[in-house]
Design a protein around this motif. Structure first.
Motif: not given
Length: 320
Positions: A96-109, A286-297
């Motif tokens: 939840x708290x890692x930097x938003x730019x990691x979204x791009x790395x996770x998506x490319x991965x 992992x991408x879902x977990x990073x992108x969703x952030x606080x949107x998970x129940x």
């Protein structure tokens, strides 16, 4: 004797990984580059050195299954490491708290890992390069990610300027980093040789040994780097080292494709198809977990799913 060498190589690898994580943390501050760039590329590359020696050595041993299995298994285990630490340190809510730019790395991965199971089914070889089109696509995506990541500094690091009493100078940190990296490179070669012998002695087969025994051993630097990063209270470095290592491991697969006569993925066992598909699924989670952030129940849902799919992949490789 083979088992003893294997165990000693693991111990030395762990010690070197502990030191290299501390050096990386120091370099990220002293150089001003930030933990995201250092973790994604410098630390990720260094902790992936055992995978380099293991997979390249497997090519010279004419064992493509060992090379491919090592990369897929290492990436699966890396995601398992991140998921397990996310469960252990659940109150920190790492993803939840890692930097938003990691979204791009996770998506490319994720995009790079989807290419692997597709290439196991079918690939087109490029005549002049003598590699599959999958290799070119993976390299192109990695370079594109590098460009995206280097364009701007992470916002979290711009906003936070914490005064830390440095243990090393920049020169000492860089020197120590490369010394530890060289140690990891040497022990990676020993892990390959002994792992190949263990596969022969036990009769477990190169696919299983490559995907889990050697892959787990060569992923120990990543595990230790994440552990030390958490001890240093640097969650960005921890996550970036894992995500970056997975991207770097796929580059290793590309290198093996250049060294191998013919397409390495087409020469590998079809048993890798299921594990590579499960790897793509875990990357998507992992991408879902990073992108969703606080949107998970349920915060731990994605991490628990990654752990479950790892167990499924391990059982699959052992049975088949």
């Amino acid at each position: 004797m083979i088992y003893l060498i294997f165990i000693v190589a693991i111990i030395v690898t762990v010690i070197a990984a502990i030191k290299i994580s501390a050096y990386s943390d120091a370099i990220s501050r002293l150089s001003g580059m930030g933990s995201l760039l250092i973790g994604t590329f410098l630390l990720a590359g260094a902790t992936s050195l055992p995978e380099v020696t293991t997979s390249v050595s497997a090519i010279y041993l004419d064992n493509p299954d060992l090379a491919v299995g090592n990369v897929i298994g290492s990436n699966l285990f890396n995601l398992l490491i991140l998921a397990v630490f996310d469960v252990i340190y659940r109150q920190r809510k790492i993803l939840t708290y890692i930097d938003e730019q990691q979204r791009y790395t996770a998506l490319f991965g994720f995009l790079m890992m989807v290419i692997v199971p597709l290439a196991l089914f079918f690939t087109v070889e490029i005549p002049l390069l003598h590699v599959g089109v999958d290799t070119v696509l993976i390299i192109a995506l990695y370079l594109l990610n590098l460009r995206v990541m280097s364009r701007k500094r992470p916002k979290t690091e711009e906003a936070t300027e914490e005064i830390v009493k440095e243990k090393y100078t920049l020169k000492e940190a860089v020197t120590g980093f490369f010394a530890a990296a060289l140690t990891i490179l040497i022990t990676g070669t020993l892990l390959t040789y002994t792992g190949d012998q263990i596969a022969i002695i036990t009769g477990l087969g190169s696919s299983f040994v490559g995907s889990f025994l050697i892959a787990t051993s060569t992923s120990l630097p990543e595990a230790m780097s994440v552990f030390i990063a958490f001890k240093l209270n640097n969650s960005n470095l921890a996550a970036a080292s894992i995500i970056g290592s997975n991207l770097f491991n796929l580059l290793i697969l590309c290198l093996c494709d250049f060294l191998y006569e013919g397409s390495i993925l087409q020469s590998a066992s079809t048993s890798h198809t299921v594990t590579s598909m499960l790897l793509a699924v875990n990357s998507a989670i992992l991408c879902y977990a990073i992108f969703s952030r606080n949107g998970r129940r349920v915060y731990l849902g994605p991490s628990l799913a990654i752990i479950l799919f790892y167990i499924v992949s391990a059982v699959w490789m052992y049975v088949f």
